[in-house]
Design an enzyme around this catalytic site. Structure first.
Site, short mmCIF file in Angstrom:
data_model
loop_
_atom_site.label_atom_id
_atom_site.label_comp_id
_atom_site.label_asym_id
_atom_site.label_seq_id
_atom_site.Cartn_x
_atom_site.Cartn_y
_atom_site.Cartn_z
N SER A 217 0.71 -1.39 0.08
CA SER A 217 -0.04 -0.13 0.03
C SER A 217 0.96 1.33 0.09
O SER A 217 2.04 0.96 -0.25
CB SER A 217 -0.97 -0.01 1.42
OG SER A 217 -2.02 1.06 1.03
N ASN A 218 0.37 2.45 0.57
CA ASN A 218 1.11 3.62 0.34
C ASN A 218 0.43 4.42 1.57
O ASN A 218 -0.35 4.12 2.42
CB ASN A 218 0.92 4.39 -1.05
CG ASN A 218 -0.48 4.52 -1.18
OD1 ASN A 218 -1.27 5.31 -0.52
ND2 ASN A 218 -1.25 4.02 -2.50
N ARG A 219 1.07 5.51 1.60
CA ARG A 219 0.90 6.65 2.90
C ARG A 219 -0.57 7.45 2.84
O ARG A 219 -0.53 8.09 3.99
CB ARG A 219 2.12 7.34 3.42
CG ARG A 219 3.37 6.81 3.36
CD ARG A 219 4.46 7.94 3.88
NE ARG A 219 5.65 7.19 4.04
CZ ARG A 219 6.27 6.75 5.11
NH1 ARG A 219 5.51 6.72 6.27
NH2 ARG A 219 7.52 6.26 5.03
N SER A 220 -1.18 7.15 1.68
CA SER A 220 -2.49 8.26 1.60
C SER A 220 -3.42 7.96 2.93
O SER A 220 -3.61 6.67 3.21
CB SER A 220 -3.15 7.93 0.35
OG SER A 220 -4.29 8.28 0.20
N ALA A 283 -5.23 7.21 -3.94
CA ALA A 283 -3.68 6.84 -4.49
C ALA A 283 -3.68 5.55 -4.67
O ALA A 283 -3.83 4.74 -3.78
CB ALA A 283 -2.79 7.16 -3.13
#
Ligand code: CTP
Length: 413
Positions: A217-220, A283
């Site tokens: 995943s990502n930091r959004s 994101a």
């Protein structure tokens, strides 16, 4: 939950009649009156005689800076139409907390007190938030009266389960004051400048599973998407939020929970033909594991390789679903760490967007979990607007201003 920008808050300058009845939860109506007032509403509190035995009218008067009505005959003496003037002036009638007795009276249209006359005299929409002991709440009489009120157009904010005044625990506890205020906001948003628009906002970082317990995943945080959804709701749009965060959105917003890019794509494509605007604030992961292991992957060896494949480009797919004039307006986001405007302009053109909101995510501390954002918006004609660092809800309103301007200039369907 974010708060709307002051000038855009649907409560600002609106008249709310707040009916308070004789429930132990009457003290919570002070918090409701306070929040409505702080957000710019003019609040006329109307108490039943029973309510005045639980909370002093002075508490409400001090908070709303307005007289409190409870004695119909005193008002009658003061002015001929005193007992109906609050109802006539109201943009919204909120009854919170509403006892079983007051619900029955409102359903029957009894008018032996200020609240009864206000409810009959007003043409404003009504919101009712019941609070009572569990069996009283579940009783067919109470439920029948509420069904009558619903059929007449009242919005019911149902009580929740929890500790009750009786000492027992069960259904019947007044919904949280902030939830009641949020529903009030939603009702007052009808008629805003986005009324009649159906919009989709996506929010959060997608989660691409590796195995049953792990994902890429990502930091959004999803905060920008939630703010865009709330701002649209506050301006009267019908909003669907396709989200990966699982967080409850503000009242009146429908959510579709998704995890992976493919599921987000399916949800966006399924709704695309029906909407006026798509805001892709999510994101979306560009790559996802090719294989999802059915069982938890066990540790073995000193390193491991994870093979990833491109995810569908959601904006790329929907941009091809109709030419300008037939398709909704499409807003994309560009999170960049270098060459912000140049990269964003290229994305705007490549994805055939009507507007792109670009932000520099290399800033110290990052923007992901923050409540503020500094963005540059680039229009389809290439012109851009640099906004200062603003709360995300204000950025969201600026976005909708641009979308509105684009629509008025003939873009979108
Ligand atoms: N987006 C999308 N589908 C994807 C990836 C991104 O619809 N698979 C959308 C995002 O929601 C955002 C916009 O495209 O509105 C730009 O996302 P971004 O990740 O910055 O762009 P990419 O096209 O993935 O380009 P790159 O990663 O090379 O910067």
């Amino acid at each position: 939950m974010t708060d709307s920008a002051p000038g855009r808050n649907p409560l600002r300058g609106r008249r709310v009649a707040l009916g308070v009845t004789g429930s132990i939860a009457a003290y919570k109506a002070v918090a409701i009156a306070s929040s409505l007032t702080q957000q710019g509403a003019l609040v006329d509190v109307v108490m039943t005689p029973e309510a005045t035995r639980l909370v002093q009218p002075l508490s409400f008067q001090a908070i709303t800076h307005r007289p409190v009505a409870w004695d119909m005959f005193e008002l009658l003496a003061a002015t001929e139409i005193g007992h109906v003037s609050i109802g006539h002036g109201a943009d919204l009638l909120v009854v919170a907390p509403a006892t079983a007795h007051s619900i029955a009276k409102l359903a029957l249209g009894l008018a032996d007190d200020m609240l009864g006359t206000t409810a009959l005299a007003t043409l404003a929409p009504g919101l009712i938030a019941p609070a009572m002991e569990t069996n009283m709440w579940l009783h067919p009489a109470t439920q029948g009266h509420l069904a009558t009120l619903r059929a007449r157009g009242w919005t019911v904010v149902e009580p929740e389960s929890g500790h009750l005044a009786s000492g027992a625990s069960g259904e019947g506890r007044l919904a949280p004051p902030e939830m009641i205020v949020d529903v009030a906001k939603h009702l007052l948003a009808q008629g805003g400048d986005l009324s009649g628009w159906r919009v989709i906002v996506t929010a959060g970082g997608t989660r691409e599973p590796i195995d049953p317990v792990r994902y890429v995943s990502n930091r959004s945080s999803g905060k920008m998407g939630y703010a865009a959804a709330e701002a649209a709701r506050d301006r009267g749009a019908v909003v669907t939020l396709i989200t990966t965060t699982g967080q409850q959105p503000p009242a009146g917003i429908t959510t579709v929970d998704v995890e992976q890019a493919t599921k987000m794509r399916d949800a966006v494509v399924a709704a695309f033909a029906e909407i006026d605007v798509l805001v892709m604030a999510a994101a979306v992961a560009d790559y996802a594991p090719i294989e999802i292991a059915p069982d938890k992957i066990k540790k073995s060896g000193s390193s491991m390789l994870l093979e990833l494949a491109l995810t569908p480009d959601i904006l790329g797919e929907v941009a091809g679903l109709g030419s300008n004039g037939q398709r909704p307006l499409i807003v994309g986001f560009a999170a960049e760490t270098e060459n912000l405007v140049e990269n964003a302009r290229a994305k705007l053109a490549r994805k055939r967007l009507d507007l792109i909101v670009a932000n520099d995510v290399s800033q110290p501390g990052g923007v992901f979990a923050s409540d503020a954002n500094k963005v540059t918006m680039i229009r389809s004609d290439g012109t851009s607007i640099d906004l200062p660092l603003l709360p995300k809800i204000d950025v969201a309103h600026a976005l909708w201003d641009e979308v509105l301007a684009a629509r008025r200039a003939g873009r979108g369907r």
